[in-house]
Design an enzyme around this catalytic site. Structure first.
Site, mmCIF file in Angstrom:
data_model
loop_
_atom_site.group_PDB
_atom_site.id
_atom_site.type_symbol
_atom_site.label_atom_id
_atom_site.label_comp_id
_atom_site.label_asym_id
_atom_site.label_seq_id
_atom_site.Cartn_x
_atom_site.Cartn_y
_atom_site.Cartn_z
ATOM 1 N N LYS A 186 0.870 -1.173 0.000
ATOM 2 C CA LYS A 186 0.000 0.000 0.000
ATOM 3 C C LYS A 186 0.902 1.215 0.000
ATOM 4 O O LYS A 186 1.783 1.347 0.854
ATOM 5 C CB LYS A 186 -0.905 0.017 1.239
ATOM 6 C CG LYS A 186 -1.948 1.116 1.188
ATOM 7 C CD LYS A 186 -2.984 0.848 0.098
ATOM 8 C CE LYS A 186 -3.968 1.995 -0.034
ATOM 9 N NZ LYS A 186 -5.011 1.715 -1.010
ATOM 10 N N SER A 223 -0.945 -0.805 -4.453
ATOM 11 C CA SER A 223 -2.216 -0.080 -4.427
ATOM 12 C C SER A 223 -1.989 1.259 -3.741
ATOM 13 O O SER A 223 -1.409 1.310 -2.658
ATOM 14 C CB SER A 223 -3.260 -0.902 -3.659
ATOM 15 O OG SER A 223 -4.493 -0.232 -3.566
#
Length: 355
Positions: free
Chosen positions: A157, A227
């Site tokens: 992330k 992401s």
């Protein structure tokens, strides 16, 4: 260590009722949880606040059970459940063992690390690549994985640029990689993926330059899944692999989708492990930058109403849900330097059937 995963359905980004039930029935021990990987039902773009909402909810939930120890858990939320994808959480637990397992069988091993916080002008640039590479190496070591070939998925992330961050950098006389906040997601994902490839020896670090980020598509990782979100300013890294230092019924394998409709990449994994039960699918989705899939023109990149990452998630989610027989799988959009252009990594976590 002994690692396990449990999938938890959610009815909204703030729903932890099924998570609470799993803890009450003993399926999950809160103190063993090292990461929560989730799919939330927002748009997956810059203004997808379902990610931060879910993270805040999970932090408070675990704080109520394990106090300050909840801060060591990595909460990685991926927005966008277009098509048939079902919102859910994948709860990852790790229990330490006092001695090394015997027998030589490799089982699922998990390593978790965070990078330092990034300044806006570092996002999408070599500073981010280097920091991610360092964190991936540390996570691999933490997992007890001794061979890079045993790393099968690296979930990261990463941050993105907001208008406030761009303004703050400009006030200091610093230029950011792009002033388009949506494009910054791609640069951040791409830099994180190249950092993974660098750490695992998939690319030549000496030949990597900043201009390669989101340009040199031939440079990629076969296991990176990145992401971007506005809810953090560091990178959170979760390494999934197999290790003889781990035990338990779970293990992981991976393949690479050559394009968005390559369901055979997952089918081959299922066929390779007929003796095991599929526990979760983890994959990346991308709209082919050439504008074609199997020599047929697609319009994902030209749609002014719906971002191409949303199209790609819907397509890949549908394909992999069909192959696996379950739409409650993790499919993340935006696969810059994550698999070949237009394709992406796909990993399957399996549970060995007990005799």
């Amino acid at each position: 260590m002994k690692c396990s995963i449990v999938r938890i359905p959610t009815r909204s980004p703030s729903d932890v009722s099924a998570l609470g039930e799993a803890i009450r029935d003993g399926s999950i021990e809160p103190r063993d949880v090292v990461a929560v990987l989730g799919k939330t039902e927002g748009n997956g773009c810059v203004n997808d606040f379902t990610r931060g909402y879910a993270v805040q909810t999970l932090q408070r939930f675990f704080e109520g059970r394990i106090g300050d120890a909840a801060s060591r858990i990595s909460y990685v939320m991926s927005g966008g459940t277009e098509g048939v994808l079902s919102p859910h959480l994948t709860v990852i637990s790790r229990t330490p063992n006092a001695k090394k397992p015997s027998g030589g069988t490799k089982s699922l091993a998990i390593g978790v690390r965070r990078t330092r916080d990034f300044r806006p002008e570092e996002i999408g640039r070599m500073a981010q690549v280097g920091a991610v590479a360092e964190a991936v190496r540390a996570a691999v070591a933490e997992a007890g994985i001794e061979d890079a070939a045993d790393v099968h998925f690296v979930q990261i992330k990463c941050p993105l640029l907001t208008t406030d961050a761009i303004r703050e950098a400009s006030a200091r006389g610093e230029a950011v990689v792009t002033e388009d906040t949506y494009k910054s997601m791609g640069y951040s994902r791409g830099a994180s993926a190249l950092g993974t490839a660098l750490a695992l020896g998939e690319i030549d670090g000496a030949a990597l330059v900043e201009a390669d980020i989101c340009q040199a598509w031939e440079k990629y990782s076969e296991v990176a899944s990145t992401s971007a979100g506005s809810e953090l300013i560091c990178c959170e890294v979760i390494v999934f692999g197999n290790s003889a230092n781990a035990e338990g019924p779970f293990f992981i394998d991976h393949g690479v989708m050559k394009d968005a409709v390559d369901g055979d990449a997952l089918r081959r994994l299922l066929d390779a492990h007929p003796e095991a039960e599929l526990a979760q699918v983890l994959a990346k989705a991308e709209a082919d930058p050439s504008g074609f899939v199997r020599d047929r023109r697609h319009t994902m990149l030209n749609d002014s109403d719906i971002n191409h990452t949303r199209h790609a998630r819907a397509v890949v989610g549908g394909v992999l849900a069909y192959v696996s027989g379950d739409p409650m799988i993790y499919v993340s959009g935006g696969a810059e330097h994550q698999g070949p252009a237009g394709g992406g990594p796909v990993a399957a976590v399996f549970r060995r059937k007990q005799p």
